[in-house]
Design an enzyme around this catalytic site. Sequence first.
Site, PDB file in Angstrom:
ATOM      1  N   ASP A   1      67.096  62.615  57.346  1.00 44.99           N
ATOM      2  CA  ASP A   1      66.562  63.927  56.981  1.00 44.99           C
ATOM      3  C   ASP A   1      65.377  64.287  57.874  1.00 44.99           C
ATOM      4  OD1 ASP A   1      66.567  66.116  54.902  1.00 44.99           O
ATOM      5  OD2 ASP A   1      64.530  65.375  54.594  1.00 44.99           O
TER       6      ASP A   1
ATOM      7  N   GLU B   1      71.472  45.093  64.404  1.00 44.10           N
ATOM      8  CA  GLU B   1      71.436  43.722  63.906  1.00 44.10           C
ATOM      9  C   GLU B   1      72.712  43.371  63.141  1.00 44.10           C
ATOM     10  OE1 GLU B   1      66.569  43.683  63.177  1.00 44.10           O
ATOM     11  OE2 GLU B   1      67.962  43.548  61.474  1.00 44.10           O
TER      12      GLU B   1
END
Length: 576
Positions: free
Chosen positions: A224, A273
Site C-alpha cells: 500500500d 530468502e
Amino acid sequence: MTFPNSPDAAPFSPDANWWRQAAVYQIYPRSFADANGDGMGDLPGVTARMGYLSALGIDAIWLSPFYPSALADGGYDVDDYRNVDPRLGSLDDFDAMVSAAHAANIKVIVDVVPNHSSNHHEWFKAALAAAPGSPERARYQFFDGLGENGELPPSDWPSHFGGPAWTRVVEAAGPNAGQLGQWYLHLFATEQPDFNWDHPEVREDFHTTLRFWADRGVDGFRVDVAHGLAKDMSLPLRSKPELEILVSDGSDPLFDRDAVHEIFEGWRTVLNEYTPPKAAVAEAWVPFTERRLKYARPTELGQAFNFDLLQAHFDGVEFRAIAQKCLVEAAASGASSTWVFSNHDVIRHASRYALPDESTLADLESWLMADGVTPVTDQARGLRRARAATLFMLGLPGSAYLYQGEELGLFEVADLPHDSLQDPTWFRTGHQVKGRDGCRVPLPWTPTGENFGFGGTPWLPQPAGFGALAASVQDGVPGSTLEMYRAALKLRRELQCEEILEWLSAPESEVVHYRRPNGWEVLTNFASVPAVLPPGVEPARVAISSGESVVADEGATGAGISAGIIPAETTLWLAP
C-alpha cells in the site's frame, strides 16, 4: 448453497513465475462472507467460500487488511501487523484459510501497509507518552510547529482525506507536560501517523513482518502507498499544498523519491530468502511511467500496478493505445503488466461505464454526492461495457486483478444512507466528498433474506437490487455475468502462452482485434452499433462472448454472431 471445487484444479505448485499472468481476486474481508453472524465478514467466511473461489477459476486471492484495527480507514489503520483482528478470526483461522486456498491451487497475497500505522499501535502510544526528542518519537514524524508558540502546523501539507496532514498533541512528559506541544504527520487520517522510514528499527520491523506472514505460507504481498515511504523531512519543510506529483526527477518532498528504492531492495532480499521467492506488487500512484516501473524491477517488488485502463473511457483507440504502451514498458522492465478495472478505492466499473461518455473524475464525485440520481445512468449499457472490457483485459498478457463482486456484475451503491457512511473522507471534507463505501458493500450470496446470505446484519446496508445479482441466482445460468467470468477464467488458464501479442486491427478502429502466439484471438467492438466480423474470421471459432450467449448475441438488425456480426459493445474470444 455450495460451490464444489473446480475439477480442473491442479495440485498446489510452487511455480516461481505464477504471478506473471495470474488472475488475482481481491477480497475485502469485512464485506466478503460473515461466518459468525456478527455482520462483519471474516476469515472463516473466506474459507467457507473457497469452493466458490476455486470454481471461479482464479489463481490467487489478495486480502485487504485483516489486522487488528479501530477501522478509522477500513482496516488500513493497523494496530498490530502480525496478528488478526479478533472480529475477523484468529491466526489459526488464517492458517486454515491458507491451507484451504493451497489445497484448491489458489495462492494467497496479503496487504502490507508500510506508510503509516494506526494511532493504537504500541509504538505510537509509546511516542505519545514520551517527550519530544525521545527515541520513541523518532520512529514517526514529530515536529515542532511554526508561529510564535508553535501553534501553526510545520508545513502546508494536506491529507489525502481532506484537511491538514498534521495533528498537534498534548505532551504527556517533559517540561511542557499537559500543554500543547509537537505535531505529527499523517498523510491520511488523523488516526494514521506516518512512519519515519529513515529509522533502522522501522525498516527491520517490516522485514520481520514480511517473514512472519511468509513463514505462515503467504505467497505474495500487495504494498500500500509504496511510493510514499521516503520523505524529505529536512528543515525548513518544503511547501506542497497539492498532493499531485509534478516532477519526474525524484525530488518531490513526499512521494516517489529515489530513496524509496533502497527500501524495496531490502524487501526483495527478504522475499528472496524463500523458495520460490515471494511475489510482490506495488501500489504506486506515479504519473511518470519510467519511474513507476522502477518499483517493478526484479531487484525490488517485481510488479507495480498500472491503473491506466481503470482511468480510461470505454473507447477502442484509448484501450488499444494503453495496452500497447503498457506491454512494451513491462517487457522493457522485466516485469509483467498488471490490469485492473475495479478495487476497494474506486467506483465499480459497471457504474462508471453507465454514466455519460467523457465523464470526468469530478463528474463521478458529483454523481456520488447526488446519491446516484443525476446524471441518470444506463445500467444495462454499463454492465454490457463492463463485461466487454473485462474480456478484453483477460485476454492480454500479464496479471489480471479482479475485485470481489465484479463477477456478479455489481454496481456502485451510490445511495447509501448518509448516517451509515464510514469513509474518513466523508468526515474530513465536511460531507463534501462521499468516499469509497459504495464499492465496499457486503456481497449478496442468495436472493432472499435481509442479508442476502452474507451472514449477520451487514456493517454497510445492502440495496434491495442486490438480490437479483446474488451468486446463487447466477450459478449455472448460461449468459450470467458469473458464468461468463468462470468460462473466461477457465479458458484463459488453458490458452495462456507467451507474454506477447499481435495487433490485427488499425490503431483508429473501433473494433480492436489482437492475437496471442498460440492463435487465441480477441475482438472488441467498442462502438454503440454492431460491426461486421473481420474478413477470414469464422463465427464457428467464437468460444466466448461478453454478450448473454454466443447464440443469442444480436445486433440492432437482429443478425447475430452466426451471421458475421459483432454486437455493439461486445468482446469475442476466438479459439485457436
